[in-house]
Design a protein around this motif. Structure first.
Motif, PDB file in Angstrom:
ATOM      1  N   THR A 111       0.821  -1.261   0.098  1.00  0.00           N
ATOM      2  CA  THR A 111       0.121   0.219   0.109  1.00  0.00           C
ATOM      3  C   THR A 111       0.825   1.218   0.051  1.00  0.00           C
ATOM      4  O   THR A 111       0.682   2.107  -0.693  1.00  0.00           O
ATOM      5  CB  THR A 111      -0.839  -0.071   1.198  1.00  0.00           C
ATOM      6  OG1 THR A 111      -1.701  -1.126   1.152  1.00  0.00           O
ATOM      7  CG2 THR A 111      -1.925   1.326   1.328  1.00  0.00           C
ATOM      8  N   ALA A 112       1.866   1.245   0.820  1.00  0.00           N
ATOM      9  CA  ALA A 112       2.573   2.389   0.897  1.00  0.00           C
ATOM     10  C   ALA A 112       3.511   2.684  -0.722  1.00  0.00           C
ATOM     11  O   ALA A 112       3.570   3.844  -0.867  1.00  0.00           O
ATOM     12  CB  ALA A 112       3.677   2.020   1.963  1.00  0.00           C
ATOM     13  N   MET A 113       4.170   1.687  -0.858  1.00  0.00           N
ATOM     14  CA  MET A 113       4.650   1.644  -2.332  1.00  0.00           C
ATOM     15  C   MET A 113       3.610   2.085  -3.276  1.00  0.00           C
ATOM     16  O   MET A 113       4.317   2.784  -4.362  1.00  0.00           O
ATOM     17  CB  MET A 113       5.382   0.452  -2.674  1.00  0.00           C
ATOM     18  CG  MET A 113       6.468  -0.036  -1.739  1.00  0.00           C
ATOM     19  SD  MET A 113       7.924   1.270  -1.825  1.00  0.00           S
ATOM     20  CE  MET A 113       9.237  -0.001  -1.885  1.00  0.00           C
ATOM     21  N   GLY A 114       2.571   1.406  -3.192  1.00  0.00           N
ATOM     22  CA  GLY A 114       1.440   2.094  -4.276  1.00  0.00           C
ATOM     23  C   GLY A 114       1.088   3.681  -4.362  1.00  0.00           C
ATOM     24  O   GLY A 114       0.918   4.071  -5.362  1.00  0.00           O
ATOM     25  N   LEU A 115       1.044   3.914  -3.101  1.00  0.00           N
ATOM     26  CA  LEU A 115       0.817   5.564  -2.872  1.00  0.00           C
ATOM     27  C   LEU A 115       1.836   6.030  -3.376  1.00  0.00           C
ATOM     28  O   LEU A 115       1.819   7.195  -4.123  1.00  0.00           O
ATOM     29  CB  LEU A 115       0.298   5.720  -1.462  1.00  0.00           C
ATOM     30  CG  LEU A 115      -0.744   4.996  -0.963  1.00  0.00           C
ATOM     31  CD1 LEU A 115      -1.164   5.265   0.799  1.00  0.00           C
ATOM     32  CD2 LEU A 115      -2.117   5.794  -1.515  1.00  0.00           C
ATOM     33  N   ALA A 116       2.992   5.775  -3.083  1.00  0.00           N
ATOM     34  CA  ALA A 116       4.218   6.364  -3.575  1.00  0.00           C
ATOM     35  C   ALA A 116       4.287   6.431  -5.201  1.00  0.00           C
ATOM     36  O   ALA A 116       4.487   7.390  -5.922  1.00  0.00           O
ATOM     37  CB  ALA A 116       5.489   5.891  -2.995  1.00  0.00           C
ATOM     38  N   GLY A 117       3.831   5.178  -5.725  1.00  0.00           N
ATOM     39  CA  GLY A 117       4.089   5.174  -6.899  1.00  0.00           C
ATOM     40  C   GLY A 117       2.833   6.033  -7.851  1.00  0.00           C
ATOM     41  O   GLY A 117       3.113   6.496  -8.855  1.00  0.00           O
ATOM     42  N   ALA A 118       1.604   6.030  -7.149  1.00  0.00           N
ATOM     43  CA  ALA A 118       0.425   6.722  -7.663  1.00  0.00           C
ATOM     44  C   ALA A 118       1.052   8.341  -7.683  1.00  0.00           C
ATOM     45  O   ALA A 118       0.751   9.138  -8.535  1.00  0.00           O
ATOM     46  CB  ALA A 118      -0.627   6.609  -6.827  1.00  0.00           C
ATOM     47  N   LEU A 119       1.682   8.920  -6.591  1.00  0.00           N
ATOM     48  CA  LEU A 119       1.947  10.137  -6.833  1.00  0.00           C
ATOM     49  C   LEU A 119       3.188  10.396  -7.710  1.00  0.00           C
ATOM     50  O   LEU A 119       2.957  11.553  -8.504  1.00  0.00           O
ATOM     51  CB  LEU A 119       2.646  10.545  -5.239  1.00  0.00           C
ATOM     52  CG  LEU A 119       1.698  11.229  -4.319  1.00  0.00           C
ATOM     53  CD1 LEU A 119       2.582  11.383  -3.029  1.00  0.00           C
ATOM     54  CD2 LEU A 119       1.119  12.361  -4.528  1.00  0.00           C
ATOM     55  N   ALA A 120       4.054   9.449  -8.083  1.00  0.00           N
ATOM     56  CA  ALA A 120       5.152   9.765  -8.978  1.00  0.00           C
ATOM     57  C   ALA A 120       4.336   9.671 -10.292  1.00  0.00           C
ATOM     58  O   ALA A 120       4.784  10.521 -11.172  1.00  0.00           O
ATOM     59  CB  ALA A 120       5.980   8.812  -8.881  1.00  0.00           C
ATOM     60  N   LEU A 121       3.348   8.768 -10.623  1.00  0.00           N
ATOM     61  CA  LEU A 121       2.847   8.958 -11.850  1.00  0.00           C
ATOM     62  C   LEU A 121       1.906   9.808 -12.048  1.00  0.00           C
ATOM     63  O   LEU A 121       2.144  10.615 -13.262  1.00  0.00           O
ATOM     64  CB  LEU A 121       1.957   7.725 -11.970  1.00  0.00           C
ATOM     65  CG  LEU A 121       2.383   6.287 -11.897  1.00  0.00           C
ATOM     66  CD1 LEU A 121       1.766   5.094 -12.090  1.00  0.00           C
ATOM     67  CD2 LEU A 121       3.170   6.345 -13.329  1.00  0.00           C
ATOM     68  N   LEU A 122       1.463  10.560 -11.122  1.00  0.00           N
ATOM     69  CA  LEU A 122       0.585  11.859 -11.160  1.00  0.00           C
ATOM     70  C   LEU A 122       1.547  13.034 -11.515  1.00  0.00           C
ATOM     71  O   LEU A 122       1.205  13.736 -12.311  1.00  0.00           O
ATOM     72  CB  LEU A 122       0.004  12.076  -9.844  1.00  0.00           C
ATOM     73  CG  LEU A 122      -0.896  13.453  -9.870  1.00  0.00           C
ATOM     74  CD1 LEU A 122      -1.875  13.585 -11.195  1.00  0.00           C
ATOM     75  CD2 LEU A 122      -1.893  13.467  -8.783  1.00  0.00           C
ATOM     76  N   ALA A 123       2.764  13.217 -10.847  1.00  0.00           N
ATOM     77  CA  ALA A 123       3.643  14.155 -10.891  1.00  0.00           C
ATOM     78  C   ALA A 123       4.128  14.152 -12.579  1.00  0.00           C
ATOM     79  O   ALA A 123       4.458  15.082 -13.002  1.00  0.00           O
ATOM     80  CB  ALA A 123       4.582  14.291  -9.898  1.00  0.00           C
TER      81      ALA A 123
END
Length: 488
Positions: free
Chosen positions: A68-80
């Protein structure tokens, strides 16, 4: 404590030391707010995140939260990255690119008005999520996670102790740097007193966890605990250090003169203290079934309640002082101007935002003429939620809901799993409430050092909360060689 951190294979011990080293680096160097320490801190936790990905927790429940933590980090990175992507005839490009093309000729557009700033801001934003995941991966059992919480309490105590020296003897020092702002307030190693106050509030919860561990005898093997005298209710020397750290953090919090931090900490303790008293009273009363006499039960209930009430009294006192300061100084008009200007920016681009890390570029376009010359920095909106919406738009609201919801579920699971150590997830709830409240009036969740310190603490809380399921009432709890940890 040192022995617990040193247990495990050499790569694991090295990763633990690296994580703590990067944390201390960010902690001491102005909370990693300048560009170079921010980049170095993000790089350090990026490497820790990569190493953690190769050591994904074996326990399925812990692994789920790691993902979950890695997924949230990945979602933020993809959005940016999507915001920073420049394309010819970009269908979602900010209208500012069309205006620029009218003057400069054809230009590839992007969602962000400053793509380079968006990419530059990304590492510091995802670093706390990598810190949380790294904590789950490398502090993966009770002993190491407990030692980590105590290290965080000691780090917060060192921050508070230096702050006391700062306000009394070294008003112009930030330890390694010269102090230029908030000369009359305690800021510790950091520049801003409001962020320092939030940090001290979080550190007080780390000290509280340590103190309650000692009071409950978590460090003590069960076979030793059963041999203790029944009327042994005095304050031991082992309790003095965490109690002193707790008092030191709360005293330093008061000296920051931060109204927002005082009120947010008071709100957090207002929720946490009743839960702790309920848990302590219930456990001590049930202790009668383990051979504990009525007099001892009531003495220990009274001791725990008195201790928690004393903390509550201090927090209420701080809240009263913050209210008095608010009545004396009035509402901060400059901050209200920030909010109005940021709200205007949000209304102009509500769906996809202006781009991560672009607030300082966007704010002057919407700044009200009657705001005058403000002493506050325009790089932040002094409201973490409002600035997130300005920069990321509607996706930020969905992200916050997912993040806070995940943390609350994690804390609920931890409180259900643990019996003797239920105070650990309860303290985690207090930290979530503190930062959630303080983010409404300031930018403490946006400061890398503050966010990473909190993420590491919550990672240790998650490790302890997810380590085992709550034992069924009809089955005896297992006792191993270190029995205090087996039924904790």
């Amino acid at each position: 404590m040192i022995g617990a951190l040193g247990q495990g294979s050499r790569p694991v011990v090295a990763a633990r030391l690296a994580l703590m080293g990067v944390l201390v680096f960010a902690f001491v160097w102005k909370a990693a707010t300048p560009p170079i320490p921010a980049l170095l801190t993000a790089l350090g936790f990026g490497l820790i995140g990569i190493a953690a990905a190769f050591r994904r927790p074996a326990d399925r429940r812990v692994a789920r939260w790691f993902d979950t933590a890695m997924g949230l980090a990945g979602a933020l990175a993809l959005l940016a990255l999507a915001q920073a992507l420049r394309l010819g005839h970009h269908p979602l490009a900010n209208p500012a690119w069309e205006e620029a093309a009218a003057l400069l000729g054809p230009l590839p557009g992007a969602i962000s008005v400053a793509p380079f700033d968006t990419l530059q801001a990304l590492p510091a934003v995802i670093a706390p999520f990598l810190a949380f995941a790294g904590t789950l991966a490398f502090f993966d059992e009770d002993r190491s996670a407990t030692a980590l919480i105590r290290c965080l309490a000691l780090l917060g105590g060192a921050f508070a102790l230096f702050g006391l020296v700062q306000v009394t003897l070294l008003p112009g020092s930030l330890f390694l740097f010269e102090k230029a702002y908030y000369i009359d307030s305690l800021t510790g190693f950091w520049v801003n007193r409001n962020v320092a106050g939030a940090l001290l509030g979080v550190a007080s919860f780390a000290a509280l966890v340590w103190l309650l561990d000692v009071v409950k005898g978590i460090d003590r093997p069960r076979r030793v605990a059963l041999l203790l005298r029944e009327d042994d209710t005095g304050l031991s020397s082992a309790q003095l250090l965490p109690a002193a750290l707790l008092a030191l953090c709360l005293l330093a919090l008061f000296l920051t003169k931060s109204r927002g931090a005082l009120v947010a900490t008071g709100a957090a303790y207002g929720v946490v203290l009743p839960l702790l008293m309920q848990d302590a009273a219930g456990r001590l009363w049930r202790g009668r079934g383990a051979g504990m006499g009525r007099r001892t039960v009531w003495l220990r209930i009274a001791a725990v309640v008195a201790g928690l009430l004393s903390v509550g009294f201090v927090v209420l006192l701080f809240g009263g002082l913050a209210s008095a300061r608010l009545m004396q100084e009035g509402v901060d008009e400059g901050r209200l101007c920030f909010y109005r200007s940021a709200w205007a920016a949000l209304r102009a681009q509500p769906w996809l935002g202006w781009g991560l890390g672009t607030f300082d570029s966007v704010f002057p376009l919407f700044r009200e003429p009657d705001c005058g010359a403000l002493s506050m920095s325009v790089s932040r909106a002094h409201n973490a939620y409002l600035q997130g919406l300005v920069e990321l738009g509607l996706p930020f609201a969905l992200f916050v809901i997912a993040l806070v919801g995940s943390l609350l579920v994690l804390i609920r699971v931890g409180a259900h799993n643990r019996i003797r150590r239920r105070h650990v997830p309860i303290a985690g709830l207090g930290v979530v409430i503190l930062l959630a409240c303080h983010g409404l009036v300031d930018f403490s969740p946006q400061i890398p050092g503050m966010a990473i310190y909190t993420a590491v603490f919550l990672g240790a809380v998650a490790t302890i909360g997810l380590r085992r399921r709550r034992a069924a009432p009809q089955r005896p709890r297992p006792v191993d060689q270190d029995g205090a940890w087996a039924d904790a």
